[in-house]
Design an enzyme around this catalytic site. Structure first.
Site, PDB file in Angstrom:
ATOM      1  N   LYS A 121      -2.308  55.149 -68.621  1.00 17.86           N
ATOM      2  CA  LYS A 121      -1.980  55.545 -69.352  1.00 17.86           C
ATOM      3  C   LYS A 121      -0.164  55.946 -69.832  1.00 17.86           C
ATOM      4  O   LYS A 121       0.679  54.840 -69.169  1.00 17.86           O
ATOM      5  CB  LYS A 121      -2.051  57.203 -69.337  1.00 17.86           C
ATOM      6  CG  LYS A 121      -1.173  57.801 -67.551  1.00 17.86           C
ATOM      7  CD  LYS A 121      -1.148  59.044 -66.910  1.00 17.86           C
ATOM      8  CE  LYS A 121      -0.720  58.891 -65.559  1.00 17.86           C
ATOM      9  NZ  LYS A 121      -1.157  60.125 -64.840  1.00 17.86           N
ATOM     10  N   ARG A 158      -1.524  72.989 -62.591  1.00  8.09           N
ATOM     11  CA  ARG A 158      -1.499  72.786 -63.968  1.00  8.09           C
ATOM     12  C   ARG A 158      -2.314  72.832 -64.761  1.00  8.09           C
ATOM     13  O   ARG A 158      -1.782  73.940 -65.616  1.00  8.09           O
ATOM     14  CB  ARG A 158      -1.128  71.351 -64.068  1.00  8.09           C
ATOM     15  CG  ARG A 158      -0.600  70.573 -64.805  1.00  8.09           C
ATOM     16  CD  ARG A 158      -0.425  69.572 -64.725  1.00  8.09           C
ATOM     17  NE  ARG A 158      -1.361  68.603 -64.172  1.00  8.09           N
ATOM     18  CZ  ARG A 158      -1.047  66.895 -64.021  1.00  8.09           C
ATOM     19  NH1 ARG A 158       0.022  66.274 -63.969  1.00  8.09           N
ATOM     20  NH2 ARG A 158      -2.484  66.264 -63.803  1.00  8.09           N
ATOM     21  N   HIS A 198      -7.788  67.050 -59.263  1.00  4.73           N
ATOM     22  CA  HIS A 198      -5.876  66.445 -59.683  1.00  4.73           C
ATOM     23  C   HIS A 198      -5.236  66.738 -57.719  1.00  4.73           C
ATOM     24  O   HIS A 198      -5.025  68.619 -57.771  1.00  4.73           O
ATOM     25  CB  HIS A 198      -5.444  65.810 -60.028  1.00  4.73           C
ATOM     26  CG  HIS A 198      -4.005  65.000 -60.389  1.00  4.73           C
ATOM     27  ND1 HIS A 198      -4.247  64.129 -59.658  1.00  4.73           N
ATOM     28  CD2 HIS A 198      -2.276  65.441 -60.552  1.00  4.73           C
ATOM     29  CE1 HIS A 198      -3.516  63.355 -59.788  1.00  4.73           C
ATOM     30  NE2 HIS A 198      -2.298  64.197 -60.600  1.00  4.73           N
ATOM     31  N   ARG A 246      -9.289  57.480 -59.060  1.00  3.73           N
ATOM     32  CA  ARG A 246      -8.061  57.038 -59.972  1.00  3.73           C
ATOM     33  C   ARG A 246      -6.552  56.755 -59.379  1.00  3.73           C
ATOM     34  O   ARG A 246      -6.038  56.866 -58.825  1.00  3.73           O
ATOM     35  CB  ARG A 246      -7.896  58.566 -60.608  1.00  3.73           C
ATOM     36  CG  ARG A 246      -9.503  59.521 -61.319  1.00  3.73           C
ATOM     37  CD  ARG A 246      -8.435  60.188 -61.859  1.00  3.73           C
ATOM     38  NE  ARG A 246      -8.289  61.372 -61.105  1.00  3.73           N
ATOM     39  CZ  ARG A 246      -8.382  62.416 -60.576  1.00  3.73           C
ATOM     40  NH1 ARG A 246      -9.330  63.419 -60.176  1.00  3.73           N
ATOM     41  NH2 ARG A 246      -7.511  63.070 -60.092  1.00  3.73           N
ATOM     42  N   TYR A 292      33.380  53.399 -70.782  1.00  2.56           N
ATOM     43  CA  TYR A 292      33.699  54.561 -71.061  1.00  2.56           C
ATOM     44  C   TYR A 292      34.420  55.772 -69.880  1.00  2.56           C
ATOM     45  O   TYR A 292      33.666  55.402 -68.684  1.00  2.56           O
ATOM     46  CB  TYR A 292      32.304  55.263 -71.570  1.00  2.56           C
ATOM     47  CG  TYR A 292      32.074  55.309 -72.741  1.00  2.56           C
ATOM     48  CD1 TYR A 292      32.676  55.314 -74.216  1.00  2.56           C
ATOM     49  CD2 TYR A 292      30.802  54.104 -73.418  1.00  2.56           C
ATOM     50  CE1 TYR A 292      32.711  54.187 -75.427  1.00  2.56           C
ATOM     51  CE2 TYR A 292      30.455  54.024 -74.554  1.00  2.56           C
ATOM     52  CZ  TYR A 292      31.438  53.691 -75.858  1.00  2.56           C
ATOM     53  OH  TYR A 292      30.834  53.428 -76.997  1.00  2.56           O
ATOM     54  N   CYS A 351      26.247  51.044 -70.904  1.00  6.55           N
ATOM     55  CA  CYS A 351      26.679  52.021 -72.332  1.00  6.55           C
ATOM     56  C   CYS A 351      25.321  52.245 -73.100  1.00  6.55           C
ATOM     57  O   CYS A 351      24.129  52.071 -72.012  1.00  6.55           O
ATOM     58  CB  CYS A 351      27.684  50.925 -72.876  1.00  6.55           C
ATOM     59  SG  CYS A 351      29.415  51.363 -72.631  1.00  6.55           S
ATOM     60  N   ASP A 409      23.978  49.573 -75.058  1.00  5.75           N
ATOM     61  CA  ASP A 409      23.619  49.006 -74.631  1.00  5.75           C
ATOM     62  C   ASP A 409      24.205  47.543 -73.405  1.00  5.75           C
ATOM     63  O   ASP A 409      23.616  46.330 -73.681  1.00  5.75           O
ATOM     64  CB  ASP A 409      23.748  48.114 -76.212  1.00  5.75           C
ATOM     65  CG  ASP A 409      23.241  49.456 -77.596  1.00  5.75           C
ATOM     66  OD1 ASP A 409      22.000  49.241 -77.780  1.00  5.75           O
ATOM     67  OD2 ASP A 409      24.153  49.811 -78.351  1.00  5.75           O
TER      68      ASP A 409
HETATM   69  C1  LIG Z   1      -1.850  60.082 -63.637  1.00  6.91           C
HETATM   70  C2  LIG Z   1      -2.749  60.215 -63.052  1.00  6.91           C
HETATM   71  C3  LIG Z   1      -3.662  59.278 -62.194  1.00  6.91           C
HETATM   72  C4  LIG Z   1      -3.072  58.578 -61.690  1.00  6.91           C
HETATM   73  O1  LIG Z   1      -2.207  58.792 -60.652  1.00  6.91           O
HETATM   74  P1  LIG Z   1      -0.941  58.187 -59.334  1.00  6.91           P
HETATM   75  O2  LIG Z   1       0.322  58.306 -58.708  1.00  6.91           O
HETATM   76  O3  LIG Z   1       0.078  57.521 -60.173  1.00  6.91           O
HETATM   77  O4  LIG Z   1      -2.027  57.148 -58.526  1.00  6.91           O
HETATM   78  C5  LIG Z   1      -3.949  60.615 -60.963  1.00  6.91           C
HETATM   79  N1  LIG Z   1      -5.250  61.975 -61.973  1.00  6.91           N
HETATM   80  C6  LIG Z   1      -4.347  62.448 -62.785  1.00  6.91           C
HETATM   81  C7  LIG Z   1      -5.223  63.007 -63.340  1.00  6.91           C
HETATM   82  C8  LIG Z   1      -3.812  61.778 -63.476  1.00  6.91           C
HETATM   83  O5  LIG Z   1      -2.878  62.186 -64.542  1.00  6.91           O
END
Ligand SMILES: *Cc1c(COP(=O)(O)O)cnc(C)c1O
Length: 397
Positions: free
Chosen positions: A58, A153, A185, A244, A288, A335, A337
């Site tokens: 992602k 979530r 998750h 994942r 700055y 800054c 750039d």
């Molecule tokens: C982004 C995400 C992951 C990956 O998490 P990492 O900590 O980068 O391995 C896994 N599952 C879900 C639902 C996520 O949103």
């Protein structure tokens, strides 16, 4: 009218090509594919044999550039890809036409036909969303059902596995949803605290219990997944059919500086060049806000990168960057750039055009995105995702 002998105007593309040929950018990110391959293989060796690797790509592969990363992952044998939205899913579908693609985030249900047509799997977070998908779908949409087992979530409430299973049973009546898996998750899989470990265990117990109850009631799903990077390396569970894996694949830590049981290598380095070198005297100010005043004679280099490139302004007067392998402190504010470094301690003469490493390695010294993140109260994820489009990604094979 222009005289016939006048040179053609150099178009922007020509300038970029010229720069590319000479490897002369003013700032760039190097994407090290051998580090990516090392990290993927390292994780694959600890995965249980029944658990497949799902690469989380992602947000433009955490800022690393999804095109090169997806192609390399496919070459490495990765077949599952997770993204956050439909646009990213369609990009991966083009890059890896035969891959399995899973959308973790929200897709407006009106796009159900698009999901089906492109063979994309959608995460389903609620009864209402499932019904909307069913309403807009013309042919079955492949789905994995998200349970909220403690992240708070999105997802079907998973506190009571029995009640959760009852709720999920209704989904199997929606004939235009093809339910292939359930997942959840973890909230604190990256924490070494005993209480957090117990919390993750509870989350894991809940999802596995729901999976088993569904199987008892006639729905033995093909997929069950719950491990992120942290869980994959600290508590790989053979019940999971997919892992994942995100941050570790890019060589960063889930919770720096908490150690992990595998050795990983950062994939992205951020580099820029010196545009100007000068000597300042005691009392001279830099940048700055006049937040830095020289106490004595110092050599100051200006570097052509700034917060518009994703190098946070919060790093002003905090971080260092490497010049000829020597760590040089940032002086004054970053800054948009440009930024300034105190290069007095560099043994070599620093000149305009010299390479500066904002993070990455140079001459045996290393600065990591995780270290920069720690200085400003964030995580390495945000540093690499925040490197903007203005920075070309240079792939090193
Ligand atoms: C982004 C995400 C992951 C990956 O998490 P990492 O900590 O980068 O391995 C896994 N599952 C879900 C639902 C996520 O949103």
């Amino acid at each position: 009218m222009l005289p016939e002998t006048s040179l053609p105007l150099l178009r922007k593309r020509d300038v970029i090509m010229e720069l590319e040929q000479q490897l002369r950018y003013r700032a760039w990110a190097e994407i090290d594919m051998s580090a990516l391959a090392h990290n993927v293989r390292t994780v694959q060796t600890i995965l249980p044999p029944q658990t497949q690797y799902m690469a989380v790509v992602k947000a433009n592969a955490y800022g690393h550039g999804d095109e090169a990363i997806c192609h390399k992952l496919w070459e490495l044998g990765v077949r599952w890809f997770a993204v956050s939205n439909l646009e990213e899913a369609l990009t991966v579908r083009q890059l890896c036409p035969y891959s399995e693609i899973f959308i973790l985030g929200y897709t407006p249900p009106e796009f159900a036909p698009e999901l089906a047509r492109n063979n994309i799997i959608q995460g389903v977070v609620s009864q209402g969303y499932a019904q909307q998908l069913q309403r807009f779908a013309q042919q079955p949409v492949r789905c994995h059902i998200k349970l909220d087992t403690g992240m708070g979530r999105v997802g079907f409430p998973g506190k009571s596995p029995e009640a959760c299973t009852d709720a999920l049973m209704q989904l199997f009546e929606l004939e235009r949803l093809s339910i292939e898996g359930i997942y959840t998750h973890f909230a604190v899989a990256d924490s070494p605290d005993a209480e957090d470990i117990a919390y993750t265990q509870m989350q894991e117990d809940r999802i596995i219990r729901v999976y088993d109850l569904l199987a008892q009631r006639g729905h033995k799903l093909r997929h069950l997944h719950f491990m992120n990077s942290a869980a994959t390396v600290t508590r790989p569970n053979p019940r999971a059919t997919l892992a994942r894996v995100g941050i570790i694949m890019y060589g960063l830590y889930p919770n720096y500086p908490v150690e992990i049981p595998v050795e990983i290598q950062p994939v992205m380095s951020l580099r820029s060049v010196v545009s100007h070198v000068k000597t300042v005297e005691a009392g001279d100010c830099i940048s700055y806000g006049r937040t830095y005043t020289a106490k004595e004679t110092r050599t100051i280099a200006t570097v052509t990168i700034g917060y518009a490139d994703g190098y946070s302004r919060l790093l002003s007067n905090q971080a260092s960057a490497l010049v000829h392998g020597t760590a040089c402190p940032i002086v004054g504010r970053v800054c948009m750039d440009q930024l300034m470094l105190d290069v007095t301690e560099v043994p070599e003469t620093v000149r305009s055009g010299d390479v500066v490493t904002l993070f990455g390695s140079d001459g045996g010294q290393t600065i990591t995105a995780d270290q920069l993140a720690a200085m400003i109260g964030t995580i390495g994820y945000e540093i690499v995702c925040g490197i903007t489009k203005r920075i070309p990604r240079m792939v090193l094979e």
